[in-house]
Write a protein that holds these residues in place. Sequence first.
Motif, PDB file in Angstrom:
ATOM      1  N   VAL A 182      32.442  39.486  28.187  1.00 12.27           N
ATOM      2  CA  VAL A 182      33.407  38.200  28.505  1.00 12.27           C
ATOM      3  C   VAL A 182      33.820  38.409  30.254  1.00 12.27           C
ATOM      4  CG1 VAL A 182      35.457  37.233  28.108  1.00 12.27           C
ATOM      5  CG2 VAL A 182      34.177  38.174  26.049  1.00 12.27           C
ATOM      6  N   GLN A 183      33.500  37.278  30.765  1.00 17.32           N
ATOM      7  CA  GLN A 183      33.535  37.259  32.128  1.00 17.32           C
ATOM      8  C   GLN A 183      34.854  36.351  32.382  1.00 17.32           C
ATOM      9  OE1 GLN A 183      29.590  37.490  34.430  1.00 17.32           O
ATOM     10  NE2 GLN A 183      29.308  35.936  32.994  1.00 17.32           N
ATOM     11  N   SER A 184      35.659  36.717  33.311  1.00 19.39           N
ATOM     12  CA  SER A 184      36.898  35.778  33.435  1.00 19.39           C
ATOM     13  C   SER A 184      36.440  34.460  33.896  1.00 19.39           C
ATOM     14  CB  SER A 184      37.927  36.616  34.227  1.00 19.39           C
ATOM     15  OG  SER A 184      37.119  36.827  35.611  1.00 19.39           O
ATOM     16  N   ILE A 185      37.424  33.468  33.646  1.00 22.81           N
ATOM     17  CA  ILE A 185      37.153  32.025  34.104  1.00 22.81           C
ATOM     18  C   ILE A 185      37.408  32.342  35.746  1.00 22.81           C
ATOM     19  CG2 ILE A 185      38.133  29.733  33.937  1.00 22.81           C
ATOM     20  CD1 ILE A 185      38.943  30.391  31.181  1.00 22.81           C
ATOM     21  N   LEU A 186      36.926  31.667  36.549  1.00 28.08           N
ATOM     22  CA  LEU A 186      37.190  31.693  38.065  1.00 28.08           C
ATOM     23  C   LEU A 186      38.094  30.728  38.323  1.00 28.08           C
ATOM     24  CD1 LEU A 186      33.749  31.926  39.448  1.00 28.08           C
ATOM     25  CD2 LEU A 186      35.124  33.836  38.830  1.00 28.08           C
ATOM     26  N   GLU A 217      40.882  38.994  28.091  1.00 29.46           N
ATOM     27  CA  GLU A 217      40.830  40.351  28.034  1.00 29.46           C
ATOM     28  C   GLU A 217      41.447  40.881  26.587  1.00 29.46           C
ATOM     29  OE1 GLU A 217      41.628  43.975  31.092  1.00 29.46           O
ATOM     30  OE2 GLU A 217      42.884  42.235  31.425  1.00 29.46           O
ATOM     31  N   THR A 218      42.628  40.528  26.124  1.00 31.72           N
ATOM     32  CA  THR A 218      43.086  40.967  24.892  1.00 31.72           C
ATOM     33  C   THR A 218      41.983  40.533  23.791  1.00 31.72           C
ATOM     34  OG1 THR A 218      45.221  40.627  25.725  1.00 31.72           O
ATOM     35  CG2 THR A 218      44.889  40.702  23.161  1.00 31.72           C
ATOM     36  N   ILE A 219      41.207  39.437  23.859  1.00 35.45           N
ATOM     37  CA  ILE A 219      40.492  39.089  22.928  1.00 35.45           C
ATOM     38  C   ILE A 219      39.272  40.103  23.079  1.00 35.45           C
ATOM     39  CG2 ILE A 219      38.563  37.585  22.048  1.00 35.45           C
ATOM     40  CD1 ILE A 219      40.533  35.192  22.780  1.00 35.45           C
ATOM     41  N   ALA A 220      38.532  40.281  24.220  1.00 39.45           N
ATOM     42  CA  ALA A 220      37.664  41.323  24.226  1.00 39.45           C
ATOM     43  C   ALA A 220      38.025  42.577  23.700  1.00 39.45           C
ATOM     44  CB  ALA A 220      37.326  41.340  25.749  1.00 39.45           C
ATOM     45  N   GLN A 221      39.260  42.908  23.986  1.00 38.25           N
ATOM     46  CA  GLN A 221      39.611  44.395  23.337  1.00 38.25           C
ATOM     47  C   GLN A 221      39.625  44.397  21.832  1.00 38.25           C
ATOM     48  OE1 GLN A 221      43.237  44.981  25.199  1.00 38.25           O
ATOM     49  NE2 GLN A 221      42.534  45.466  27.299  1.00 38.25           N
ATOM     50  N   VAL A 225      34.452  44.046  22.610  1.00 37.15           N
ATOM     51  CA  VAL A 225      33.389  43.958  23.661  1.00 37.15           C
ATOM     52  C   VAL A 225      33.874  44.110  24.979  1.00 37.15           C
ATOM     53  CG1 VAL A 225      32.404  42.067  22.149  1.00 37.15           C
ATOM     54  CG2 VAL A 225      34.155  41.508  23.841  1.00 37.15           C
ATOM     55  N   LYS A 226      32.873  43.901  26.037  1.00 36.01           N
ATOM     56  CA  LYS A 226      33.558  44.407  27.429  1.00 36.01           C
ATOM     57  C   LYS A 226      34.328  43.043  27.984  1.00 36.01           C
ATOM     58  CE  LYS A 226      31.790  48.567  27.832  1.00 36.01           C
ATOM     59  NZ  LYS A 226      32.515  49.659  28.225  1.00 36.01           N
ATOM     60  N   TYR A 227      34.823  43.501  29.003  1.00 37.15           N
ATOM     61  CA  TYR A 227      35.658  42.568  29.624  1.00 37.15           C
ATOM     62  C   TYR A 227      35.328  42.611  31.225  1.00 37.15           C
ATOM     63  CZ  TYR A 227      39.153  39.322  31.758  1.00 37.15           C
ATOM     64  OH  TYR A 227      39.774  38.501  32.748  1.00 37.15           O
ATOM     65  N   PHE A 228      34.953  41.787  32.100  1.00 38.52           N
ATOM     66  CA  PHE A 228      34.492  41.657  33.129  1.00 38.52           C
ATOM     67  C   PHE A 228      35.594  40.748  34.138  1.00 38.52           C
ATOM     68  CE2 PHE A 228      30.671  41.016  36.293  1.00 38.52           C
ATOM     69  CZ  PHE A 228      31.326  41.803  37.321  1.00 38.52           C
ATOM     70  N   HIS A 229      36.341  41.483  34.889  1.00 40.96           N
ATOM     71  CA  HIS A 229      37.347  40.806  35.450  1.00 40.96           C
ATOM     72  C   HIS A 229      36.954  40.204  36.956  1.00 40.96           C
ATOM     73  CE1 HIS A 229      41.273  39.190  36.190  1.00 40.96           C
ATOM     74  NE2 HIS A 229      41.919  40.185  36.742  1.00 40.96           N
ATOM     75  N   LEU A 230      36.358  39.172  37.080  1.00 41.48           N
ATOM     76  CA  LEU A 230      35.779  38.793  38.341  1.00 41.48           C
ATOM     77  C   LEU A 230      36.702  37.833  39.002  1.00 41.48           C
ATOM     78  CD1 LEU A 230      32.229  37.162  37.259  1.00 41.48           C
ATOM     79  CD2 LEU A 230      32.634  38.829  38.942  1.00 41.48           C
TER      80      LEU A 230
END
Length: 300
Positions: A182-186, A217-221, A225-230
Motif C-alpha cells: 500500500v503506497q501513501s496518497i501523495l 498504514e493501520t489498514i496495511a498492518q 501487507v506492506k506500507y510504503f510511506h512516500l
Amino acid sequence: MPHRWKTWPTWAFLSLAANGLLTLLLVWLLRDYWLPIDSQLNASTTRESLMREIPVSASPLGPRHQLSYQKWVAILEQEAKVVAENPPQHLNVLAGDSLSLWFPPDLLPSDTSWLNQGISGEVTAGLLRRLNLFDRSQPETIFVMIGINDLIRQVTDEDLLWKYRLIVRRLRRVHPQSLIVVQSILPHGGEQSTWEGRDRLLAIPNDRIRSLNLQLETIAQEERVKYFHLYPLFTDDQGNLRPELTTDGLHLNRQGYLVWRSALLMYRQMELNPVVGEQRSRGAEGQRGKGAKSSLFPSP
C-alpha cells in the motif's frame, strides 16, 4: 523507349532506388497509425504501439488523456493477458490511477518486469472492479496507489478506506504468494496548482490526506501487507506537493518520478528483497522435498 534508359546516369538510378526504399520504410513505420485500434489488440500488443495513434502535444499528459475508460480497460486487459500467457521473471504490478499510469517505463527499476495497471482518473471502486484483469498473473509484488480521485469526487473518507481495505483483501486472496504494498496518497500543490480542477483540489486540505495515510498504514498492518510511506518525500515546508516535482500540482513530472524511483529502489532493497529472497528459498526447498514442478513461491 528502351534507349532512353541507357542515357540516364548511374546516380539517377541509385537515387530512385534509395527513395523507393525510404518510402517502403516509412510505410512500415507508420503501419500502426493506419490500423484501427481494435485490430491492434492482440497477444503482441504493447502500450507503445497503442500510443502511436495518439498525437503528441505540449501538455504533460497530452491527448492520451482523451482515451475512454473502457478503452483503457481493454488495453490493460490485453497487457495482463500477454503477461499471464508468457510469465516474466520477477513480475511487479503497478495498480492505481494516472500517477501509476504515467510512470516512465525507463525509470522503473530494470532488474524486474513491470505490468502497469493504472488508469487516469481511477477511484477505489473502479480499481476494485477491475482487479480481475490481472488475476492470472503471478507477480512477486503488487504496488497500489489510489485515493486522490476519490477525494476530488467528494467520496467520504470512510467509503474510501473501506474500498481500499476490500482491494487489499481481494489481492491477498487471489495472489496469496505476492507481496502487497500500500503506497501513501501523495499531496497536491495547494495554491500553486494549475490543474484544470484546481478548485476541487483546494477543497481537499493536505492535512486530510496526511490523516488518511495514517489510516491506510493501520489498514496495511491489520491486513498484514506492506506500507510504503512516500508522502513526506514529496512535501514542501507548507505540506504541499513540491512545485519542482509536478506539472500541475496533481501529476508528477520526470523529476517527481525520479524521486519515486529512488524511493522504490531503497524500499525494495531494505523491505522487500529480504522477504522475497526468504520466500524463494522456502519455495525451492519445499518443491525439492515434494519433487514437484517448481513455482515462484510456496503455497501459504
